[in-house]
Design a protein around this motif. Sequence first.
Motif, PDB file in Angstrom:
ATOM      1  N   THR A   1       0.826  -1.202   0.000  1.00  0.00           N
ATOM      2  CA  THR A   1       0.000   0.000   0.000  1.00  0.00           C
ATOM      3  C   THR A   1       0.859   1.250   0.000  1.00  0.00           C
ATOM      4  O   THR A   1       0.602   2.211  -0.745  1.00  0.00           O
ATOM      5  CB  THR A   1      -0.928   0.004   1.225  1.00  0.00           C
ATOM      6  OG1 THR A   1      -1.764  -1.148   1.185  1.00  0.00           O
ATOM      7  CG2 THR A   1      -1.797   1.250   1.251  1.00  0.00           C
TER       8      THR A   1
ATOM      9  N   GLN B   1       1.209   4.357  -2.750  1.00  0.00           N
ATOM     10  CA  GLN B   1       0.997   5.751  -2.379  1.00  0.00           C
ATOM     11  C   GLN B   1       2.226   6.596  -2.694  1.00  0.00           C
ATOM     12  O   GLN B   1       2.105   7.773  -3.099  1.00  0.00           O
ATOM     13  CB  GLN B   1       0.632   5.855  -0.903  1.00  0.00           C
ATOM     14  CG  GLN B   1      -0.717   5.225  -0.569  1.00  0.00           C
ATOM     15  CD  GLN B   1      -1.116   5.405   0.884  1.00  0.00           C
ATOM     16  OE1 GLN B   1      -0.701   6.369   1.531  1.00  0.00           O
ATOM     17  NE2 GLN B   1      -1.924   4.494   1.393  1.00  0.00           N
TER      18      GLN B   1
ATOM     19  N   ARG C   1       2.096   7.578  -6.269  1.00  0.00           N
ATOM     20  CA  ARG C   1       1.151   8.671  -6.514  1.00  0.00           C
ATOM     21  C   ARG C   1       1.775  10.008  -6.123  1.00  0.00           C
ATOM     22  O   ARG C   1       1.623  11.005  -6.834  1.00  0.00           O
ATOM     23  CB  ARG C   1      -0.145   8.443  -5.718  1.00  0.00           C
ATOM     24  CG  ARG C   1      -0.978   7.286  -6.231  1.00  0.00           C
ATOM     25  CD  ARG C   1      -2.296   7.166  -5.485  1.00  0.00           C
ATOM     26  NE  ARG C   1      -2.772   5.792  -5.568  1.00  0.00           N
ATOM     27  CZ  ARG C   1      -2.991   4.994  -4.541  1.00  0.00           C
ATOM     28  NH1 ARG C   1      -2.789   5.450  -3.313  1.00  0.00           N
ATOM     29  NH2 ARG C   1      -3.415   3.757  -4.715  1.00  0.00           N
ATOM     30  N   TYR C   2       2.465  10.025  -4.984  1.00  0.00           N
ATOM     31  CA  TYR C   2       3.083  11.277  -4.552  1.00  0.00           C
ATOM     32  C   TYR C   2       4.162  11.713  -5.544  1.00  0.00           C
ATOM     33  O   TYR C   2       4.240  12.897  -5.909  1.00  0.00           O
ATOM     34  CB  TYR C   2       3.676  11.150  -3.153  1.00  0.00           C
ATOM     35  CG  TYR C   2       4.197  12.479  -2.640  1.00  0.00           C
ATOM     36  CD1 TYR C   2       3.379  13.309  -1.893  1.00  0.00           C
ATOM     37  CD2 TYR C   2       5.485  12.918  -2.939  1.00  0.00           C
ATOM     38  CE1 TYR C   2       3.830  14.553  -1.450  1.00  0.00           C
ATOM     39  CE2 TYR C   2       5.943  14.154  -2.507  1.00  0.00           C
ATOM     40  CZ  TYR C   2       5.113  14.965  -1.759  1.00  0.00           C
ATOM     41  OH  TYR C   2       5.559  16.197  -1.351  1.00  0.00           O
TER      42      TYR C   2
ATOM     43  N   CYS D   1      -4.222  14.573   0.366  1.00  0.00           N
ATOM     44  CA  CYS D   1      -3.823  13.172   0.522  1.00  0.00           C
ATOM     45  C   CYS D   1      -5.037  12.259   0.621  1.00  0.00           C
ATOM     46  O   CYS D   1      -5.063  11.163   0.044  1.00  0.00           O
ATOM     47  CB  CYS D   1      -2.943  13.014   1.760  1.00  0.00           C
ATOM     48  SG  CYS D   1      -1.279  13.680   1.552  1.00  0.00           S
TER      49      CYS D   1
ATOM     50  N   ASN E   1      -6.564  11.695  -2.746  1.00  0.00           N
ATOM     51  CA  ASN E   1      -5.735  10.925  -3.674  1.00  0.00           C
ATOM     52  C   ASN E   1      -5.255   9.599  -3.103  1.00  0.00           C
ATOM     53  O   ASN E   1      -4.331   8.992  -3.651  1.00  0.00           O
ATOM     54  CB  ASN E   1      -4.540  11.768  -4.112  1.00  0.00           C
ATOM     55  CG  ASN E   1      -4.921  12.899  -5.037  1.00  0.00           C
ATOM     56  OD1 ASN E   1      -5.038  12.710  -6.247  1.00  0.00           O
ATOM     57  ND2 ASN E   1      -5.148  14.080  -4.482  1.00  0.00           N
ATOM     58  N   GLY E   2      -5.878   9.155  -1.996  1.00  0.00           N
ATOM     59  CA  GLY E   2      -5.535   7.856  -1.437  1.00  0.00           C
ATOM     60  C   GLY E   2      -4.120   7.757  -0.927  1.00  0.00           C
ATOM     61  O   GLY E   2      -3.439   6.746  -1.147  1.00  0.00           O
ATOM     62  N   MET E   3      -3.642   8.807  -0.217  1.00  0.00           N
ATOM     63  CA  MET E   3      -2.269   8.804   0.303  1.00  0.00           C
ATOM     64  C   MET E   3      -2.259   9.017   1.815  1.00  0.00           C
ATOM     65  O   MET E   3      -1.366   9.653   2.359  1.00  0.00           O
ATOM     66  CB  MET E   3      -1.438   9.880  -0.403  1.00  0.00           C
ATOM     67  CG  MET E   3      -1.307   9.667  -1.893  1.00  0.00           C
ATOM     68  SD  MET E   3      -0.137  10.807  -2.703  1.00  0.00           S
ATOM     69  CE  MET E   3      -0.916  12.373  -2.387  1.00  0.00           C
ATOM     70  N   GLU E   4      -3.272   8.490   2.507  1.00  0.00           N
ATOM     71  CA  GLU E   4      -3.393   8.729   3.944  1.00  0.00           C
ATOM     72  C   GLU E   4      -2.238   8.162   4.742  1.00  0.00           C
ATOM     73  O   GLU E   4      -1.863   8.715   5.785  1.00  0.00           O
ATOM     74  CB  GLU E   4      -4.709   8.138   4.481  1.00  0.00           C
ATOM     75  CG  GLU E   4      -5.963   8.800   3.946  1.00  0.00           C
ATOM     76  CD  GLU E   4      -6.528   8.083   2.726  1.00  0.00           C
ATOM     77  OE1 GLU E   4      -5.724   7.492   1.964  1.00  0.00           O
ATOM     78  OE2 GLU E   4      -7.752   8.110   2.537  1.00  0.00           O
ATOM     79  N   ASP E   5      -1.623   7.064   4.263  1.00  0.00           N
ATOM     80  CA  ASP E   5      -0.550   6.440   5.040  1.00  0.00           C
ATOM     81  C   ASP E   5       0.759   7.209   4.976  1.00  0.00           C
ATOM     82  O   ASP E   5       1.551   7.158   5.925  1.00  0.00           O
ATOM     83  CB  ASP E   5      -0.313   5.002   4.558  1.00  0.00           C
ATOM     84  CG  ASP E   5      -1.458   4.074   4.925  1.00  0.00           C
ATOM     85  OD1 ASP E   5      -1.769   3.968   6.123  1.00  0.00           O
ATOM     86  OD2 ASP E   5      -2.057   3.476   4.008  1.00  0.00           O
TER      87      ASP E   5
END
Length: 393
Positions: A107, A111, A114-115, A147, A150-154
């Motif tokens: 995961t 991410q 994406r970043y 975040c 864009n699904g970057m919470e972690d």
Amino acid sequence: MHRLRVAVVGGGIGGITAARTLTEKGHDVVVFEKEDRLGGKCWSLRFNGQAYEMGACSVSPEFRTVLRYARTLGARVKRRFPFHVMQPDGTWRSFRKEYWPLEKTPTILAQMARYVYHAARFDLLYSRPATYVNLPDEYQQDFMSFCKANGMEDIAPWMELPITSFGYGDLRSIRTWYVLDYMNVINFMGFATLLMMLGQSPVHKFHQGFGEMVQRMALGLNVRIGRPVTRIERTGHEVRITVQGAEEPEVFDKVVIALPLPDIAECLDTTPDEREILDQVQSNRYLIVAAVLEGMPHDNYLLRFNANQENFGHVALIERNLHGEAADLSVCYIPIIDLGRSTEEVLADLPVDLQKLGIRIKRIVTTKEWNYFSHFTNGKVYERLQAMQGDND
């Protein structure tokens, strides 16, 4: 090439870098610095013969110009000590265990991709060569919302060390355009390396301090310290610089203003458009305390529970980078931002904060409060500022 007489107002690392670059290009340069020292927020002091920082402290791989001068001038760098994350009960975990649980590796890698995509896109389209031009709305929102969208919470909490703890602001309020610019692809991958290397930092520090590096860069330059500029007048094709105590202004062909944004209006004969822009400048208060601590392990610690808006005013980062007889000195970083609390009130809380972690202050060596990170919350203001660069200078 026509030789120009250029005034550089401000003797921080930006001003000295500009002055040295212009001098190397053959121009006649004079640097005016209001303080009795050079460096600005690059302020290195000494403790038991070793340099420690009360301002700028890290040398990122992205600092290409500074590193080039460091190599040329023989200023040695050394790797910074690893960081750990300290919990409220005084226990600690490595960065990797805190921010990169092994079971979440697939995961997190997704991410990260994406970043990197957004950071590279931002750099290509909105950062260079014209800074922050035509910023889309997605980069104007706060970083945590970006975040989440864009699904970057972690990986969002990764920024608690380089962004929040060093005083730039809370991740729920700082704008995405700033994070993408500061944590660009190179810096982001370097930080990811820190996590993968179990806390070993990919950034360096100057062996003799950032301040000493500025002094080396200033050698051979025409520098006038302790000379506050009170007025900068732009008239036709010349610039008149008035210095405190001088009877007449000096005349230059060009001027480079290397001052914090809030200070510019104090001396520049601003136009209405320039004043409107400068009125939108915001700064964060930031307190740095160098103290001899007892019970502090020989490591650097991010106090994650203080790295958020609710706990600003309390120590968020403790750095201990000295060794030998100087090893007891630590530097505490305290974001104050806009709490409305005095320095004295914040300092009164510091012993209590540290005592909860089993750390005792033996003595405070020095303190410094900065108005830090002068910026515009609306990134589109930079587009207007960019358009003015070079006009009437």
